[in-house]
Structures are given as C-alpha cells and as structure tokens.
Design a protein around this motif. Structure first.
Motif, PDB file in Angstrom:
ATOM      1  N   ASN A  57      28.692  -6.496 112.902  1.00 36.43           N
ATOM      2  CA  ASN A  57      30.004  -6.056 113.334  1.00 36.43           C
ATOM      3  C   ASN A  57      30.067  -4.537 113.208  1.00 36.43           C
ATOM      4  O   ASN A  57      29.082  -3.891 112.851  1.00 36.43           O
ATOM      5  CB  ASN A  57      31.108  -6.738 112.519  1.00 36.43           C
ATOM      6  N   SER A 108      27.505  -9.538 119.384  1.00 34.40           N
ATOM      7  CA  SER A 108      26.873  -8.967 118.202  1.00 34.40           C
ATOM      8  C   SER A 108      26.133  -7.660 118.454  1.00 34.40           C
ATOM      9  O   SER A 108      26.081  -6.796 117.566  1.00 34.40           O
ATOM     10  CB  SER A 108      25.883  -9.977 117.598  1.00 34.40           C
ATOM     11  N   PRO A 149      30.289  -4.266 119.347  1.00 33.45           N
ATOM     12  CA  PRO A 149      30.515  -3.486 118.127  1.00 33.45           C
ATOM     13  C   PRO A 149      29.960  -2.069 118.220  1.00 33.45           C
ATOM     14  O   PRO A 149      30.560  -1.129 117.694  1.00 33.45           O
ATOM     15  CB  PRO A 149      29.781  -4.298 117.045  1.00 33.45           C
TER      16      PRO A 149
END
Length: 226
Positions: free
Chosen positions: A150, A177, A181
């Motif tokens: 994250n 993923s 982020p």
C-alpha cells in the motif's frame, strides 16, 4: 530513475494458476459435501478474513482451505480428508518456478543500466524460496518482501533507500498492489497484465479515472520504452 522495482508473482514468473489448480482440487475433494459455487464463495470469505491474521501466501491459503472444509461440513470432515487437503496445498510450497517469456533477456539488459529491486508481498519464507528457485536474484541489487503493498509500504521502502517517488518506477501485474499505490505517492508505474488475476487484486474502472500509468502487453516492451 534511481530505482526500478519489479513485482514477483505473475510479473516475473507464473504463480496464480498454481493456486487456481489447488483450489479446484479442493472443490473436487469436497464435492460430496458441498456444491462448488458455495465452496468458492465461502473459501474466498475465509481467505479475506484471514489476511490480517495469516497474511498472504501458501500457508495462509492452506489454513483457509482447512478452515473452510471444517465450517462447510459442520466439523464432519475426517482427519483423512484434512490430510488430503494439506497434501494438495503443500504443492504450493515448492512448485517449479516457470519464469515468464522474455524476463531473463530484459533483466539481463536493464540490470546493467539501472538499480533493480524485487518488491513483493507475502510470507517471508514462501517468497524467499520462490525468488531463490527462480534463478533471477543475481539481476537484482535489492529484495524487499512486505506484508502488504500500500502507499505506506512504498513510502517506507523509498525512505529506506533514500529515493524520491519521482525517481521510482514500479512494474507489476496488479493494479491494486503495484500500480495505484505508487501513482498515489507520486511515483511512476508500468502495468503488465497477466492472464489470471486473483479477484482480491481487481479494481473498478472508477478507481482508475485520472490515474496516469503505462500499460504494456509484454515484459519485452520494457526495453523500447525505457
């Protein structure tokens, strides 16, 4: 760019199809107890419920299979059947690593020009084993295994290596993923979709609105782009 990071599973080598295969074997083992659709739904619920306790990876997957089997049979599942589930799941611990086409060639060239990192999430033992079995580790200057990918995790990694987000590039197959982020913290990202994606890693179209990243169809295209 000061640092280029690659996701591991389904970016450098085949991973998710092995989990799909084991899940199908679980359905076959429990077919006389429960229908496949109900099993798939309850198993996914168990996986998500257990993420905060067991994290990602093969061992968490196996524990979720056992838990689901016990719940769906109201405890009637036998010790023999549980052993069969464990035996099937154990294949996820040491399956042969199938490196994706073009990966060796691309890493051979990029590693001579850039600092490369494997940045993956999951169980430490599980991921270290796959990295070692892949035969790719010599291309990478750094390896980072995190429990979750994250914004906070990426920021911690970049801080550790004294790299600004603008000087960082992440390459991976998961929008959730590997891409979003990094974009959110001001880094750059390249999305290389894989044929099979775990439903937990999927995102909605609305989550992608206004997000800037590059999409490629093959890892080989990295050379021309970079």
């Amino acid at each position: 760019m000061k640092l280029i990071a690659f996701d591991a599973d389904d970016t450098l080598w085949v991973n998710e199809p092995n989990y799909v295969d084991v899940k199908q074997k679980l359905c076959e083992l429990l077919s006389h107890h429960i229908d496949q659709d109900t099993l798939a739904e309850r198993f996914y619920d168990a996986q998500i419920r257990n993420l905060n306790t067991f994290g990602y990876g093969a061992k968490s997957f196996i524990l979720s299979m056992i838990e689901t089997a016990i719940e769906l049979t109201n405890g009637a599942i036998t010790g023999t059947e549980i052993q069969q589930i464990i035996d099937v799941g154990r294949k996820l611990i040491d399956f042969p690593i199938d490196v994706l086409d073009g990966v060796h060639d691309v890493l051979e060239i990029l590693s001579k020009k850039f600092d490369l990192m494997i940045l993956t999430k999951g169980d430490l033992f599980d991921q270290e084993s796959k990295i070692a079995r892949s035969g790719l580790v010599h291309y990478f200057k750094h390896v980072e295994i995190v429990s979750e990918k994250n914004e906070q995790a990426y920021q911690r990694v970049l801080h550790r290596y004294n790299v600004q987000p603008a000087d960082f590039l992440m390459i991976g197959n998961s929008l959730k993923s590997d891409i979003l982020p990094v974009v959110h913290i001001g880094g750059r990202a390249i999305y290389i979709p894989y044929a099979v994606t775990w439903v937990h890693e999927r995102v909605t179209d609305s989550q992608l609105v206004g997000k800037s990243f590059t999409t490629l169809t093959s890892v080989r295209e990295l050379l021309d782009l970079l």
